[in-house]
Design a protein around this motif. Structure first.
Motif, PDB file in Angstrom:
ATOM      1  N   UNK A   1       0.791  -1.319  -0.012  1.00 45.09           N
ATOM      2  CA  UNK A   1       0.000  -0.032   0.222  1.00 45.09           C
ATOM      3  C   UNK A   1       0.834   1.133  -0.002  1.00 45.09           C
ATOM      4  N   UNK A   2       1.861   1.341   0.762  1.00 41.81           N
ATOM      5  CA  UNK A   2       2.657   2.560   0.765  1.00 41.81           C
ATOM      6  C   UNK A   2       3.274   2.912  -0.410  1.00 41.81           C
ATOM      7  N   UNK A   3       3.636   1.663  -1.258  1.00 42.29           N
ATOM      8  CA  UNK A   3       4.245   1.774  -2.551  1.00 42.29           C
ATOM      9  C   UNK A   3       3.295   2.357  -3.623  1.00 42.29           C
ATOM     10  N   UNK A   4       2.057   1.827  -3.627  1.00 38.66           N
ATOM     11  CA  UNK A   4       1.059   2.474  -4.402  1.00 38.66           C
ATOM     12  C   UNK A   4       1.032   3.834  -4.385  1.00 38.66           C
ATOM     13  N   UNK A   5       0.777   4.159  -2.670  1.00 45.16           N
ATOM     14  CA  UNK A   5       0.370   5.615  -2.466  1.00 45.16           C
ATOM     15  C   UNK A   5       1.690   6.517  -3.001  1.00 45.16           C
TER      16      UNK A   5
ATOM     17  N   UNK B   1     -12.959  -1.731   1.335  1.00 43.73           N
ATOM     18  CA  UNK B   1     -13.309  -0.421   0.761  1.00 43.73           C
ATOM     19  C   UNK B   1     -12.112   0.677   0.889  1.00 43.73           C
ATOM     20  N   UNK B   2     -11.676   0.641   1.978  1.00 45.53           N
ATOM     21  CA  UNK B   2     -10.353   1.842   2.025  1.00 45.53           C
ATOM     22  C   UNK B   2      -9.511   1.460   0.833  1.00 45.53           C
ATOM     23  N   UNK B   3      -9.206  -0.049   0.776  1.00 45.25           N
ATOM     24  CA  UNK B   3      -8.054  -0.119  -0.053  1.00 45.25           C
ATOM     25  C   UNK B   3      -8.293   0.376  -1.549  1.00 45.25           C
TER      26      UNK B   3
END
Length: 289
Positions: A178-182, A257-259
């Motif tokens: 997730x941090x990589x996507x962000x 949902x948050x993902x």
């Protein structure tokens, strides 16, 4: 008596001067091919990673700053947040610090881009047989690797402070993605800003964005602790959605949902700022402006 050494002819004797072996043929490949793009993107990525590893400012942003920030939150606010919410604060602060470190590191990368433009390095790459997209994609790939390394360091400190994965290794690996996507989405935004702003103004603009996202998210304090009129904004801003997804994967809470919201934010940043980043990168390489 005198001896005369005859020079080799243009064709037949060339092999004898080369040890009776024919000269190797050099394969000519267009710099616009997909294989060249991938190869040169990895080369540009490696160049940036080596440069960052030798830069003290980047080392501080990657190692010292995130670890110190996490320790500060744990000492100053950890027990208070845990008492107020009934949930361990570490499962909010670890994801939050990962994302903050990703944003802070992007500023150092953007300033490095400004230096490369000012010194003419981008222009020299542009005149060489290098794939036009390799510079930008190599930079984004390097950003992804930097964010992963920073997240692993933050996670190691978090484990020492009590952070655990309650849903196994697969959930932990997903959380680190997730941090990589962000970070990739944010890096495209920062690159676009870096092509149109000066160094000092760039730092100020990114600093304001970082501060707003950092102090108004669900990792700092729960959403219900904010004023009612602000709760929807806090709950749906990109850092909050990423933090909620990471908390769900590691401890408790919704995941899907948050993902999906986080992916939507990242894709949105790439779509909105991708073209300005590409156009600005090309202009900087062609004209140095």
């Amino acid at each position: 008596m005198s001896s005369v050494v005859e020079a080799p002819s243009a064709e037949g004797d060339t092999a004898s001067w080369a040890g009776h072996q024919p000269l190797p043929r050099v394969e000519q490949r267009s710099e616009r091919t997909l294989s060249i793009w991938l190869e040169q993107s990895f080369i540009q990525c490696k160049r940036l990673l080596i440069g960052w590893a030798r830069d003290p400012a980047t080392t501080i942003q990657t190692i010292a700053y995130p670890a110190a920030t996490l320790l500060m939150f744990r000492v100053v606010l950890g027990d208070s947040i845990t008492s107020a919410t009934g949930a361990p604060s570490i499962y909010g602060t670890v994801p939050m610090v990962m994302l903050v470190a990703a944003m802070a590191g992007s500023v150092v990368s953007a300033l490095g881009f400004k230096v490369e433009k000012a010194t003419g390095l981008l222009g020299r790459f542009w005149t060489m047989p290098v794939h036009r997209a390799a510079g930008l994609t190599g930079r984004l790939l390097a950003e992804a690797i930097r964010v992963l390394l920073t997240s692993l360091i933050v996670l190691a400190v978090g484990v020492c402070l009590g952070f655990r994965f309650w849903y196994g290794a697969a959930a932990g690996i997903a959380m680190l993605g997730i941090p990589i996507i962000f970070g990739i989405g944010f890096a495209v935004l920062v690159t676009a800003l870096a092509t149109i702003t000066e160094g000092i103004l760039l730092v100020q603009v990114i600093g304001v964005i970082n501060s707003l996202l950092m102090f108004f998210n669900s990792g700092f304090v729960p959403v219900f602790a904010y004023p009612t009129w602000l709760q929807m904004t806090v709950q749906n801003q990109p850092m909050s959605t990423a933090i909620d997804a990471m908390r769900g994967l590691s401890f408790d809470g919704p995941i899907a949902v948050p993902l999906l919201k986080t992916v939507a934010w990242a894709v949105g940043m790439v779509v909105v700022f991708g073209y300005p980043a590409i156009r600005g990168y090309r202009k900087a390489a062609e004209t140095g402006a």
